[in-house]
Design an enzyme around this catalytic site. Structure first.
Site, PDB file in Angstrom:
ATOM      1  N   GLY A 152       3.991  16.730  17.189  1.00 49.00           N
ATOM      2  CA  GLY A 152       4.019  15.285  17.426  1.00 49.00           C
ATOM      3  C   GLY A 152       5.123  14.961  18.409  1.00 49.00           C
ATOM      4  O   GLY A 152       5.445  15.756  19.293  1.00 49.00           O
ATOM      5  N   ARG A 153       5.724  13.788  18.212  1.00 49.59           N
ATOM      6  CA  ARG A 153       6.763  13.328  19.149  1.00 49.59           C
ATOM      7  C   ARG A 153       7.910  14.343  19.255  1.00 49.59           C
ATOM      8  O   ARG A 153       8.317  14.739  20.344  1.00 49.59           O
ATOM      9  CB  ARG A 153       7.324  11.972  18.661  1.00 49.59           C
ATOM     10  CG  ARG A 153       6.337  10.825  18.734  1.00 49.59           C
ATOM     11  CD  ARG A 153       6.870   9.617  17.998  1.00 49.59           C
ATOM     12  NE  ARG A 153       6.877   9.843  16.558  1.00 49.59           N
ATOM     13  CZ  ARG A 153       6.140   9.180  15.683  1.00 49.59           C
ATOM     14  NH1 ARG A 153       5.370   8.195  16.076  1.00 49.59           N
ATOM     15  NH2 ARG A 153       6.199   9.463  14.396  1.00 49.59           N
ATOM     16  N   ILE A 154       8.422  14.809  18.101  1.00 47.72           N
ATOM     17  CA  ILE A 154       9.587  15.706  18.142  1.00 47.72           C
ATOM     18  C   ILE A 154       9.147  17.133  18.475  1.00 47.72           C
ATOM     19  O   ILE A 154       9.807  17.836  19.255  1.00 47.72           O
ATOM     20  CB  ILE A 154      10.367  15.660  16.805  1.00 47.72           C
ATOM     21  CG1 ILE A 154      10.821  14.231  16.510  1.00 47.72           C
ATOM     22  CG2 ILE A 154      11.571  16.603  16.859  1.00 47.72           C
ATOM     23  CD1 ILE A 154      11.447  14.027  15.144  1.00 47.72           C
ATOM     24  N   ARG A 230      11.198  18.560   6.491  1.00 48.62           N
ATOM     25  CA  ARG A 230      11.617  18.129   5.163  1.00 48.62           C
ATOM     26  C   ARG A 230      11.666  19.381   4.299  1.00 48.62           C
ATOM     27  O   ARG A 230      10.866  20.309   4.485  1.00 48.62           O
ATOM     28  CB  ARG A 230      10.605  17.140   4.553  1.00 48.62           C
ATOM     29  CG  ARG A 230      10.654  15.747   5.130  1.00 48.62           C
ATOM     30  CD  ARG A 230      11.929  14.988   4.704  1.00 48.62           C
ATOM     31  NE  ARG A 230      11.978  13.638   5.224  1.00 48.62           N
ATOM     32  CZ  ARG A 230      12.624  13.258   6.335  1.00 48.62           C
ATOM     33  NH1 ARG A 230      13.296  14.141   7.046  1.00 48.62           N
ATOM     34  NH2 ARG A 230      12.630  11.993   6.716  1.00 48.62           N
ATOM     35  N   ASP A 254      17.958  22.736   8.101  1.00 44.97           N
ATOM     36  CA  ASP A 254      18.662  21.449   8.150  1.00 44.97           C
ATOM     37  C   ASP A 254      18.272  20.582   6.964  1.00 44.97           C
ATOM     38  O   ASP A 254      18.885  19.555   6.711  1.00 44.97           O
ATOM     39  CB  ASP A 254      18.291  20.729   9.471  1.00 44.97           C
ATOM     40  CG  ASP A 254      19.038  19.414   9.664  1.00 44.97           C
ATOM     41  OD1 ASP A 254      20.255  19.378   9.403  1.00 44.97           O
ATOM     42  OD2 ASP A 254      18.408  18.418  10.065  1.00 44.97           O
ATOM     43  N   GLU A 259      17.924  17.530  -1.725  1.00 45.27           N
ATOM     44  CA  GLU A 259      19.151  17.150  -1.015  1.00 45.27           C
ATOM     45  C   GLU A 259      19.968  16.151  -1.816  1.00 45.27           C
ATOM     46  O   GLU A 259      19.381  15.295  -2.469  1.00 45.27           O
ATOM     47  CB  GLU A 259      18.786  16.537   0.348  1.00 45.27           C
ATOM     48  CG  GLU A 259      18.168  17.558   1.267  1.00 45.27           C
ATOM     49  CD  GLU A 259      17.723  16.989   2.604  1.00 45.27           C
ATOM     50  OE1 GLU A 259      18.043  15.824   2.900  1.00 45.27           O
ATOM     51  OE2 GLU A 259      17.065  17.716   3.356  1.00 45.27           O
ATOM     52  N   HIS A 277      21.418  18.219   6.826  1.00 43.37           N
ATOM     53  CA  HIS A 277      20.466  17.226   7.340  1.00 43.37           C
ATOM     54  C   HIS A 277      21.102  16.354   8.435  1.00 43.37           C
ATOM     55  O   HIS A 277      21.249  15.140   8.279  1.00 43.37           O
ATOM     56  CB  HIS A 277      19.940  16.348   6.193  1.00 43.37           C
ATOM     57  CG  HIS A 277      18.657  15.648   6.540  1.00 43.37           C
ATOM     58  ND1 HIS A 277      17.658  15.401   5.631  1.00 43.37           N
ATOM     59  CD2 HIS A 277      18.188  15.141   7.708  1.00 43.37           C
ATOM     60  CE1 HIS A 277      16.654  14.764   6.221  1.00 43.37           C
ATOM     61  NE2 HIS A 277      16.964  14.599   7.501  1.00 43.37           N
TER      62      HIS A 277
HETATM   63  P1  NAP Z   1       4.797  12.774  14.366  1.00 38.21           P
HETATM   64  O1  NAP Z   1       4.877  12.359  15.796  1.00 38.21           O
HETATM   65  O2  NAP Z   1       3.999  11.960  13.432  1.00 38.21           O
HETATM   66  O3  NAP Z   1       4.278  14.295  14.343  1.00 38.21           O
HETATM   67  C1  NAP Z   1       3.911  14.943  13.183  1.00 38.21           C
HETATM   68  C2  NAP Z   1       3.152  16.207  13.539  1.00 38.21           C
HETATM   69  O4  NAP Z   1       2.899  16.949  12.343  1.00 38.21           O
HETATM   70  C3  NAP Z   1       1.795  15.948  14.187  1.00 38.21           C
HETATM   71  O5  NAP Z   1       1.599  16.839  15.242  1.00 38.21           O
HETATM   72  C4  NAP Z   1       0.805  16.192  13.072  1.00 38.21           C
HETATM   73  O6  NAP Z   1      -0.445  16.624  13.605  1.00 38.21           O
HETATM   74  C5  NAP Z   1       1.519  17.294  12.283  1.00 38.21           C
HETATM   75  N1  NAP Z   1       1.086  17.349  10.887  1.00 38.21           N
HETATM   76  C6  NAP Z   1       1.052  16.346   9.995  1.00 38.21           C
HETATM   77  N2  NAP Z   1       0.549  16.777   8.817  1.00 38.21           N
HETATM   78  C7  NAP Z   1       0.249  18.083   8.983  1.00 38.21           C
HETATM   79  C8  NAP Z   1      -0.310  19.075   8.138  1.00 38.21           C
HETATM   80  N3  NAP Z   1      -0.665  18.794   6.873  1.00 38.21           N
HETATM   81  N4  NAP Z   1      -0.479  20.317   8.628  1.00 38.21           N
HETATM   82  C9  NAP Z   1      -0.111  20.604   9.896  1.00 38.21           C
HETATM   83  N5  NAP Z   1       0.440  19.696  10.748  1.00 38.21           N
HETATM   84  C10 NAP Z   1       0.607  18.457  10.293  1.00 38.21           C
HETATM   85  O7  NAP Z   1       6.247  12.851  13.737  1.00 38.21           O
HETATM   86  P2  NAP Z   1       7.651  13.120  14.458  1.00 38.21           P
HETATM   87  O8  NAP Z   1       8.201  11.853  14.978  1.00 38.21           O
HETATM   88  O9  NAP Z   1       7.514  14.286  15.384  1.00 38.21           O
HETATM   89  O10 NAP Z   1       8.550  13.533  13.176  1.00 38.21           O
HETATM   90  C11 NAP Z   1       8.170  14.620  12.382  1.00 38.21           C
HETATM   91  C12 NAP Z   1       9.018  14.727  11.134  1.00 38.21           C
HETATM   92  O11 NAP Z   1      10.275  15.303  11.441  1.00 38.21           O
HETATM   93  C13 NAP Z   1       9.393  13.422  10.421  1.00 38.21           C
HETATM   94  O12 NAP Z   1       8.322  12.893   9.657  1.00 38.21           O
HETATM   95  C14 NAP Z   1      10.559  13.880   9.559  1.00 38.21           C
HETATM   96  O13 NAP Z   1      10.085  14.377   8.317  1.00 38.21           O
HETATM   97  C15 NAP Z   1      11.169  15.029  10.376  1.00 38.21           C
HETATM   98  N6  NAP Z   1      12.488  14.651  10.928  1.00 38.21           N
HETATM   99  C16 NAP Z   1      13.590  15.328  10.516  1.00 38.21           C
HETATM  100  C17 NAP Z   1      14.822  14.979  11.046  1.00 38.21           C
HETATM  101  C18 NAP Z   1      16.069  15.703  10.633  1.00 38.21           C
HETATM  102  O14 NAP Z   1      17.126  15.099  10.677  1.00 38.21           O
HETATM  103  N7  NAP Z   1      15.999  16.965  10.254  1.00 38.21           N
HETATM  104  C19 NAP Z   1      14.945  13.936  11.954  1.00 38.21           C
HETATM  105  C20 NAP Z   1      13.796  13.273  12.347  1.00 38.21           C
HETATM  106  C21 NAP Z   1      12.555  13.632  11.828  1.00 38.21           C
HETATM  107  P3  NAP Z   1      -1.826  16.429  12.783  1.00 38.21           P
HETATM  108  O15 NAP Z   1      -1.821  15.046  12.269  1.00 38.21           O
HETATM  109  O16 NAP Z   1      -2.901  16.710  13.794  1.00 38.21           O
HETATM  110  O17 NAP Z   1      -1.822  17.447  11.708  1.00 38.21           O
HETATM  111  C1  8YV Z   2      17.677  10.708   9.023  1.00 34.79           C
HETATM  112  C2  8YV Z   2      15.457  11.882   9.374  1.00 34.79           C
HETATM  113  O1  8YV Z   2      18.728  11.513   8.614  1.00 34.79           O
HETATM  114  O2  8YV Z   2      14.509  10.277  10.805  1.00 34.79           O
HETATM  115  C3  8YV Z   2      14.316  11.074   9.886  1.00 34.79           C
HETATM  116  O3  8YV Z   2      13.202  11.270   9.376  1.00 34.79           O
HETATM  117  O4  8YV Z   2      15.282  12.766   8.601  1.00 34.79           O
HETATM  118  C4  8YV Z   2      16.820  11.610   9.858  1.00 34.79           C
HETATM  119  O5  8YV Z   2      16.830  11.142  11.161  1.00 34.79           O
HETATM  120  C5  8YV Z   2      17.128  10.112   7.751  1.00 34.79           C
HETATM  121  O6  8YV Z   2      15.946   9.420   7.906  1.00 34.79           O
HETATM  122  C6  8YV Z   2      18.145   9.187   7.118  1.00 34.79           C
HETATM  123  O7  8YV Z   2      18.150   7.953   7.711  1.00 34.79           O
END
Ligand code: NAP
Ligand code: 8YV
Length: 316
Positions: A152-154, A230, A254, A259, A277
């Site tokens: 997706g976006r990230i 996650r 991370d 958590e 995280h």
């Molecule tokens: P996004 O644009 O919605 O992208 C999600 C991606 O995951 C899509 O390519 C989607 O494709 C895929 N996906 C969803 N369900 C799936 C499944 N069951 N099997 C395989 N692929 C699947 O989201 P994003 O903005 O990139 O963010 C992604 C996630 O990163 C967030 O929801 C959050 O949990 C995590 N995150 C973590 C941090 C951190 O601090 N560590 C920070 C920001 C975000 P399909 O729908 O085609 O499957």
């Molecule tokens: C934040 C994240 O730490 O955006 C997310 O999904 O995991 C992190 O950017 C979290 O949401 C707390 O605000």
């Protein structure tokens, strides 16, 4: 002014923008929630929360006139969107403004693992270099096969950064994307072919323990798992078992299942690099996320629609 319950910690900048528009109540200052809710709960139309705290069920139940929930983060698995949609509550999040930062964190975590910088830093600091000679060699990120779970976006931002290493980039999602990388429809197949598996899907039931013992086994004894999605996406017990048995090479994490708790086995392992995280945790990116969290509430005040609703609420 409408009442807003602030569930998460907010920055001074967020506070300064919210205070003129809402009567703010801070959950952390409320001693007895039930008593408070009996007096004020029906006045509350907005909540401000984050991706960790979400909106707990007892809070949702105590706010019968809630109309909008703005979350400081992109992942919203801690919010029961189905219940919110059923009640007409609009949920918003902070997509895009953190893509680059989370991708940067992912690469730093990956390089720290491959290049063994955790060990090397301690080696330099302790005087071991002078006493024992050069540090052991580590692994290059160049030319590796990278498997990205989530495009997706990230995920796309991570892939763009990985291109500089000149290796192969594979990805797995439920539906194929319009990206210049190879789509692998079965996760286990991608894990078998990858040197590094990077998790960047949302959390929640649809992705729970997607990376299980079988996927880790395919990644193998030289494989590296990076999880910035996650904790729920990876079977933590299976991960610990694989690291202890040496059937998985290494893990850079991370995020964790419970958590801020991190299992002792992960802390004690020399095959892990652990972060609390901090994927998006820079002053610049958190300021952008804070601004968007507030923009969502202010735009809702203006025209009834937050700026960046979660997909489930986009039609509302
Ligand atoms: P996004 O644009 O919605 O992208 C999600 C991606 O995951 C899509 O390519 C989607 O494709 C895929 N996906 C969803 N369900 C799936 C499944 N069951 N099997 C395989 N692929 C699947 O989201 P994003 O903005 O990139 O963010 C992604 C996630 O990163 C967030 O929801 C959050 O949990 C995590 N995150 C973590 C941090 C951190 O601090 N560590 C920070 C920001 C975000 P399909 O729908 O085609 O499957
Ligand atoms: C934040 C994240 O730490 O955006 C997310 O999904 O995991 C992190 O950017 C979290 O949401 C707390 O605000």
């Amino acid at each position: 002014m409408p009442d807003c319950l602030v569930i998460c910690n907010i920055t001074d900048a967020m506070h300064q923008r919210l205070a003129p528009a809402f009567t703010l109540h801070f959950l952390r200052e409320i001693e007895d929630f039930d008593t408070w809710a009996a007096e004020h709960g029906s006045k509350v139309e907005a909540v401000c929360t984050d991706g960790h705290l979400g909106v707990p069920a007892h809070v949702l139940d105590a706010l019968p006139n809630l109309k909008v929930a703005s979350s400081y983060g992109v992942g919203y698995d801690a919010i029961d969107t189905e219940a919110c949609v059923a009640r007409g509550i609009k949920v918003s999040h902070t997509p895009d403004v953190l893509n680059g930062e989370v991708a940067n964190t992912t690469l730093m975590l990956l390089l720290t693992c491959l290049r063994n910088f955790r060990h090397d830093e301690a080696y330099a600091r302790s005087g071991d270099w002078e006493a024992k000679g050069n540090a052991p060699l580590s692994r290059s990120p160049d030319g590796l096969r990278y498997g990205i779970l989530g495009m997706g976006r990230i995920g796309q931002e991570i892939a763009r950064r990985l291109e500089v290493f000149g290796g192969k980039i594979l990805y797995h999602t439920r539906s194929e994307k319009d990206v210049p990388y190879e789509y692998v429809p079965v996760l286990k197949d991608m894990a078998r072919r990858a040197d590094v598996l990077i998790c960047i899907t949302p959390g929640g039931p649809a992705t729970e323990k997607l990376v299980d013992a079988a996927v880790l086994e395919e990644l193998g004894p030289n494989g590296l798992l990076i999880n910035v999605s996650r904790g729920s996406v990876v079977d933590e017990a299976a991960l610990i078992a694989a690291l202890e048995a040496g059937t998985l090479g290494m893990a850079g994490l991370d995020v964790f299942e419970r958590e801020p708790h991190i299992p002792d086995a992960l802390k004690a392992s020399d095959r892990t690099v652990l972060l609390p995280h901090v994927g998006s945790a820079t002053l610049e990116t958190r300021a952008a996320m804070g601004n968007l969290t507030v923009d969502n509430l202010l735009q809702w005040l203006e025209d009834g629609s937050p700026k960046t609703p979660v997909p489930e609420c986009a039609h509302m």
